[in-house]
Design a protein around this motif. Structure first.
Motif, PDB file in Angstrom:
ATOM      1  N   ASN A 193     -26.861   1.458  -4.110  1.00 28.09           N
ATOM      2  CA  ASN A 193     -26.096   0.758  -5.144  1.00 28.09           C
ATOM      3  C   ASN A 193     -25.014   1.635  -5.770  1.00 28.09           C
ATOM      4  OD1 ASN A 193     -27.683  -1.576  -4.820  1.00 28.09           O
ATOM      5  ND2 ASN A 193     -29.266  -0.727  -6.161  1.00 28.09           N
ATOM      6  N   VAL A 194     -24.774   2.795  -5.163  1.00 25.82           N
ATOM      7  CA  VAL A 194     -23.682   3.676  -5.591  1.00 25.82           C
ATOM      8  C   VAL A 194     -22.716   3.780  -4.415  1.00 25.82           C
ATOM      9  CG1 VAL A 194     -23.034   5.947  -6.463  1.00 25.82           C
ATOM     10  CG2 VAL A 194     -25.247   4.951  -7.103  1.00 25.82           C
ATOM     11  N   VAL A 195     -21.560   3.158  -4.539  1.00 28.46           N
ATOM     12  CA  VAL A 195     -20.617   3.034  -3.421  1.00 28.46           C
ATOM     13  C   VAL A 195     -19.367   3.853  -3.728  1.00 28.46           C
ATOM     14  CG1 VAL A 195     -19.268   1.433  -2.018  1.00 28.46           C
ATOM     15  CG2 VAL A 195     -21.488   0.705  -2.958  1.00 28.46           C
ATOM     16  N   LEU A 196     -19.183   4.948  -2.993  1.00 31.16           N
ATOM     17  CA  LEU A 196     -18.002   5.783  -3.181  1.00 31.16           C
ATOM     18  C   LEU A 196     -16.949   5.434  -2.137  1.00 31.16           C
ATOM     19  CD1 LEU A 196     -20.656   7.779  -3.965  1.00 31.16           C
ATOM     20  CD2 LEU A 196     -18.747   9.248  -4.580  1.00 31.16           C
ATOM     21  N   PHE A 197     -15.705   5.359  -2.568  1.00 24.40           N
ATOM     22  CA  PHE A 197     -14.609   5.090  -1.643  1.00 24.40           C
ATOM     23  C   PHE A 197     -13.376   5.852  -2.107  1.00 24.40           C
ATOM     24  CE2 PHE A 197     -14.485   1.956  -4.975  1.00 24.40           C
ATOM     25  CZ  PHE A 197     -13.154   1.619  -5.180  1.00 24.40           C
ATOM     26  N   GLU A 198     -12.396   5.943  -1.217  1.00 24.07           N
ATOM     27  CA  GLU A 198     -11.278   6.861  -1.433  1.00 24.07           C
ATOM     28  C   GLU A 198      -9.962   6.102  -1.567  1.00 24.07           C
ATOM     29  OE1 GLU A 198      -9.674  10.956   0.794  1.00 24.07           O
ATOM     30  OE2 GLU A 198     -11.442   9.886   1.524  1.00 24.07           O
ATOM     31  N   GLN A 199      -9.154   6.512  -2.547  1.00 18.00           N
ATOM     32  CA  GLN A 199      -7.840   5.908  -2.695  1.00 18.00           C
ATOM     33  C   GLN A 199      -6.832   6.614  -1.792  1.00 18.00           C
ATOM     34  OE1 GLN A 199      -7.490   7.765  -6.994  1.00 18.00           O
ATOM     35  NE2 GLN A 199      -5.537   6.800  -6.510  1.00 18.00           N
ATOM     36  N   ARG A 200      -5.677   5.997  -1.632  1.00 18.85           N
ATOM     37  CA  ARG A 200      -4.639   6.581  -0.788  1.00 18.85           C
ATOM     38  C   ARG A 200      -3.963   7.764  -1.482  1.00 18.85           C
ATOM     39  NH1 ARG A 200      -1.346   1.251   1.518  1.00 18.85           N
ATOM     40  NH2 ARG A 200      -3.156   0.192   2.439  1.00 18.85           N
ATOM     41  N   MET A 201      -3.271   8.554  -0.663  1.00 22.67           N
ATOM     42  CA  MET A 201      -2.517   9.693  -1.171  1.00 22.67           C
ATOM     43  C   MET A 201      -1.036   9.492  -0.839  1.00 22.67           C
ATOM     44  SD  MET A 201      -5.007  11.709  -2.331  1.00 22.67           S
ATOM     45  CE  MET A 201      -4.465  13.424  -2.347  1.00 22.67           C
ATOM     46  N   LEU A 202      -0.168  10.024  -1.698  1.00 22.96           N
ATOM     47  CA  LEU A 202       1.277   9.964  -1.477  1.00 22.96           C
ATOM     48  C   LEU A 202       1.855  11.376  -1.548  1.00 22.96           C
ATOM     49  CD1 LEU A 202       2.218   6.940  -3.785  1.00 22.96           C
ATOM     50  CD2 LEU A 202       2.159   6.937  -1.286  1.00 22.96           C
ATOM     51  N   PRO A 203       2.878  11.679  -0.737  1.00 25.84           N
ATOM     52  CA  PRO A 203       3.487  13.013  -0.804  1.00 25.84           C
ATOM     53  C   PRO A 203       4.172  13.257  -2.153  1.00 25.84           C
ATOM     54  CG  PRO A 203       4.122  11.874   1.226  1.00 25.84           C
ATOM     55  CD  PRO A 203       3.470  10.858   0.336  1.00 25.84           C
ATOM     56  N   ALA A 204       4.024  14.476  -2.661  1.00 24.40           N
ATOM     57  CA  ALA A 204       4.820  14.901  -3.818  1.00 24.40           C
ATOM     58  C   ALA A 204       6.232  15.216  -3.322  1.00 24.40           C
ATOM     59  CB  ALA A 204       4.194  16.124  -4.464  1.00 24.40           C
ATOM     60  N   VAL A 205       7.217  14.966  -4.174  1.00 25.62           N
ATOM     61  CA  VAL A 205       8.620  14.984  -3.745  1.00 25.62           C
ATOM     62  C   VAL A 205       9.441  15.848  -4.708  1.00 25.62           C
ATOM     63  CG1 VAL A 205      10.633  13.516  -3.261  1.00 25.62           C
ATOM     64  CG2 VAL A 205       8.330  12.644  -2.823  1.00 25.62           C
ATOM     65  N   THR A 206      10.423  16.586  -4.174  1.00 27.90           N
ATOM     66  CA  THR A 206      11.331  17.347  -5.036  1.00 27.90           C
ATOM     67  C   THR A 206      12.299  16.400  -5.736  1.00 27.90           C
ATOM     68  OG1 THR A 206      13.054  17.636  -3.358  1.00 27.90           O
ATOM     69  CG2 THR A 206      11.268  19.269  -3.393  1.00 27.90           C
ATOM     70  N   PHE A 207      13.022  16.941  -6.721  1.00 35.71           N
ATOM     71  CA  PHE A 207      14.007  16.123  -7.435  1.00 35.71           C
ATOM     72  C   PHE A 207      15.144  15.682  -6.510  1.00 35.71           C
ATOM     73  CE2 PHE A 207      12.595  18.970 -11.128  1.00 35.71           C
ATOM     74  CZ  PHE A 207      11.565  18.099 -11.462  1.00 35.71           C
ATOM     75  N   GLU A 208      15.276  16.364  -5.359  1.00 28.95           N
ATOM     76  CA  GLU A 208      16.320  16.001  -4.387  1.00 28.95           C
ATOM     77  C   GLU A 208      15.815  15.007  -3.343  1.00 28.95           C
ATOM     78  OE1 GLU A 208      15.531  19.389  -5.019  1.00 28.95           O
ATOM     79  OE2 GLU A 208      17.003  19.245  -6.647  1.00 28.95           O
ATOM     80  N   GLY A 209      14.550  14.590  -3.463  1.00 30.71           N
ATOM     81  CA  GLY A 209      14.033  13.584  -2.543  1.00 30.71           C
ATOM     82  C   GLY A 209      13.435  14.141  -1.268  1.00 30.71           C
ATOM     83  N   LYS A 210      12.957  15.384  -1.303  1.00 36.55           N
ATOM     84  CA  LYS A 210      12.328  15.991  -0.133  1.00 36.55           C
ATOM     85  C   LYS A 210      10.827  16.163  -0.379  1.00 36.55           C
ATOM     86  CE  LYS A 210      16.093  16.562   2.302  1.00 36.55           C
ATOM     87  NZ  LYS A 210      16.295  15.786   3.566  1.00 36.55           N
ATOM     88  N   ALA A 211      10.015  15.743   0.602  1.00 35.14           N
ATOM     89  CA  ALA A 211       8.571  15.949   0.498  1.00 35.14           C
ATOM     90  C   ALA A 211       8.278  17.442   0.452  1.00 35.14           C
ATOM     91  CB  ALA A 211       7.859  15.298   1.677  1.00 35.14           C
TER      92      ALA A 211
END
Length: 507
Positions: A193-211
Motif C-alpha cells: 500500500n506504499v507506491v513509489l513512482f518517479e517524476q520526469r527530469m528536464l535539463p537545466a539551461v544557461t541564460f543563453e539557452g544551452k543545456a
C-alpha cells in the motif's frame, strides 16, 4: 545502444551539440552512459525547452502589469472554514470524511521529488529529523498519521480500511527513499500500500539557452516541478492502480509541512459534501507581503497567483471587515477526485505553463573542470501542481488554522523562518496545547507546577516539552483518558507504550 553519430545528429538538430564536446576524453563506460542519457532527449522537444527557458528568463520579473483589473477574491460560496464553522457542521464534515476513508475510497499522495538544497542536506527531505525528543523523521510522522486515521475510521464504522500512500519521487530521491523505507520496515504499513513512482527530469539551461553539463559525462537535470505529477501519473499508470483499489478521492500534499494531516477527514468530508472535483487548503496570510501564493480568481477562474506577481498595492487591499482582501494563502495541500486527475492527464496537462526558477547549477567549464557557482547561472523549468485549478468544474477552498496545520521546512537554521527550529517548535507547541486541553499539568525541573499558559516563551519554545505520537492522537482527540489531572515532568513523550501505562485500568 545509440551510436555517437546518431546522438550527435540529434543534438545538432536541437542546437545542443556542445553536450558531446568531451566525448573523446571519456572511457567506454561513462561514454555509453552519456550517449544513453542523450538518446532519450527528443531533439525538437529539447530545442523548444532550451529556447523557451531562455526566453522566459529574459522577461522582466515582478508584478504583472494588468493583473489588478483581472483579479478577484474567491466567491464566499466557494470557501469553507474549519475555524469559523460551528461544531455541528465540522462534525458532519468529519463524519463524511471518515466514512469515505472506511470505504477505502481515499488515498494520499506525497510530492517528494525536490532536493533539499536550501535545507542544506544531500538526502530526501522526508528523511530529515528536526530534533524532536523522539527523533522521528518527517516520513515517520506521516506514516504514523496514516496508521492512526485508518484506525479511527475503522473504529467508527466497524471495519478494516486502507489509505494507500502514493509517493512521487525523482531521480534524486527515489533510491534513497526506497532504501529508507525498507530499513524502517515501511513504518509498519503494508508495503503493498506504499507506491513509489518517479517524476520526469528536464535539463537545466544557461541564460543563453544551452543545456548544462554537470560532468563531462552527465547533463545537469532537475525534476520538472510538483506539477510534473500529472505526467508521472500517466507514465506509471498510477490512476489505473487507484481505480483497481476503488480510490475515488486523493489528498495531495508536500513533504515539508511537519503539521500536515494526511487524509484529513474534515477536509475530505467538506470537499465531498460540496461535490468538489478540486480543492485547496488555505491559511490566512499573516501580513500583506508574506511570500506565499494567493488562491483567488483571475478572469473568473480559480488560480494561485504567486506573491511576486501581485503589486504591493493590491496585496495590501482590505475588505469591508478590515481583513486583507487577498488573504487565502496557498499551502500546497489539495483535494482531487480521481476522475478530475484522469481528465487532467488526458486533456489539460499540455496546457500547463512552465515557470522559471533561476538556480546555482554546478557545471564543467571549457577545460572540463567542475565549477560550483557562487551566484545563479542556470534555469530550471518547473510546472506547478496548482495550475490545474483553472480546469475544475467545482473548485473549493478550505481555511484551516496555521498554528494547527502549517509549518513548512524550507531552510537551514541559518535562516530566520521555515527552518528546523521553527518546525520543531510548531509541533511541540501544538502537542503542549493538546495536553493542556486534555487536563494535564506540567512540572518544572524542581517538581513545581508550571502556570497553565498556552503562549510560547520568548525563544519560541512552549513552556514545557511534550511530544505526542500520531499513533496515540491524530489531531488532539482521545487524550483525556491518559492526561486528565496528570502531573507531567518535562520533557514528556506520550507514545503507545506510555499510553498503555497511563490508560485507566478497568475494575
Amino acid at each position: 545502444m545509440a551510436s555517437e553519430q546518431d546522438v550527435r545528429a540529434q543534438l545538432q538538430r536541437a542546437g545542443q551539440e556542445h553536450l558531446l564536446r568531451f566525448w573523446a576524453d571519456l572511457a567506454p563506460e561513462p561514454l555509453a552512459a552519456l550517449l544513453a542519457e542523450l538518446a532519450t532527449l527528443e531533439p525538437d522537444a529539447l530545442r523548444e525547452h532550451c529556447q523557451r527557458a531562455a526566453a522566459a528568463c529574459a522577461l522582466t520579473p515582478g508584478p504583472l502589469a494588468d493583473l489588478a483589473a483581472r483579479l478577484q477574491p474567491l466567491p464566499p460560496e466557494c470557501v469553507g472554514s474549519a475555524i469559523r464553522c460551528d461544531q455541528e457542521t465540522r462534525l458532519r464534515w468529519e463524519e463524511e470524511g471518515f466514512r469515505q476513508i472506511a470505504l477505502n475510497k481515499v488515498a494520499v499522495l506525497l510530492l517528494a521529488g525536490g532536493q533539499g538544497t536550501r535545507l542544506g542536506v544531500t538526502y530526501p527531505k522526508g528523511m530529515y529529523q528536526v530534533g524532536l525528543p523522539s527523533q522521528k523523521t518527517l516520513y515517520q510522522l506521516q506514516a504514523e498519521r496514516i496508521r492512526r486515521v485508518q484506525q479511527l475510521a475503522g473504529q467508527r464504522l466497524g471495519t478494516h480500511c486502507t489509505v494507500p500512500w502514493y509517493i512521487m519521487t525523482s531521480e534524486f530521491t527515489l533510491g534513497p527513499t526506497i532504501k529508507f523505507f525498507k530499513e524502517h520496515d515501511f513504518f509498519h504499513l503494508d508495503p503493498a500500500n506504499v507506491v513509489l513512482f518517479e517524476q520526469r527530469m528536464l535539463p537545466a539551461v544557461t541564460f543563453e539557452g544551452k543545456a548544462i553539463l554537470e560532468r563531462k559525462d552527465k547533463v545537469a537535470m532537475a525534476p520538472d516541478g510538483n506539477g510534473g505529477l500529472y505526467c508521472a501519473l500517466a507514465d506509471h499508470q498510477i490512476l489505473e492502480d487507484m481505480k483497481r483499489r476503488g480510490v475515488e478521492f486523493v489528498h495531495v500534499y508536500c513533504v515539508d509541512n511537519i503539521l500536515v494531516r494526511l487524509a484529513d477527514p474534515v477536509f475530505i468530508g467538506f470537499c465531498v459534501l460540496r461535490g468538489a472535483d478540486c480543492g485547496a487548503k488555505v491559511v490566512e496570510k499573516a501580513y500583506p507581503e508574506e511570500p506565499v501564493g494567493v488562491v483567488c480568481q483571475v478572469d473568473g477562474v480559480p488560480q494561485v497567483v504567486e506573491y511576486s506577481e501581485i503589486s504591493p498595492e493590491t496585496a495590501g487591499l482590505r475588505g469591508p471587515d478590515g481583513g486583507l482582501l487577498y488573504n487565502t494563502g496557498n499551502i500546497c495541500n489539495h483535494f482531487f477526485t480521481r476522475d478530475f486527475l484522469d481528465k487532467v492527464t488526458r486533456e489539460f496537462e499540455p496546457l500547463l505553463k512552465l515557470h522559471v526558477a533561476v538556480k546555482k547549477v554546478p557545471y564543467v567549464d571549457e577545460e572540463g573542470n567542475l565549477v560550483k557557482p557562487l551566484k545563479p547561472n542556470g534555469i530550471k523549468m518547473e510546472k506547478f501542481v496548482f495550475d490545474v485549478f483553472q480546469f475544475a468544474k467545482n473548485f473549493v477552498a478550505f481555511e484551516v488554522s496555521r498554528e494547527e496545520e502549517f509549518s513548512p521546512l524550507k531552510n537551514a537554521d541559518t535562516a530566520s523562518r521555515d527552518n528546523p527550529s521553527t518546525s520543531r517548535r510548531a509541533l511541540l507547541a501544538q502537542h503542549y496545547r493538546w495536553a493542556l486541553q486534555a487536563g494535564a499539568h506540567f512540572l518544572d525541573v524542581h517538581g513545581v507546577q508550571l502556570p497553565q499558559q498556552s503562549g510560547l516563551l520568548p525563544n519560541g519554545d512552549p513552556p514545557a516539552i511534550c511530544e505526542i505520537s500520531p499513533l496515540v492522537s491524530y489531531s488532539g482527540e482521545g487524550l483525556e483518558m491518559y492526561l486528565q489531572g496528570r502531573k507531567l515532568q518535562s520533557p514528556f513523550i506520550l507514545d503507545e507504550d506510555q499510553a498503555r501505562l497511563l490508560q485507566p485500568q478497568e475494575c
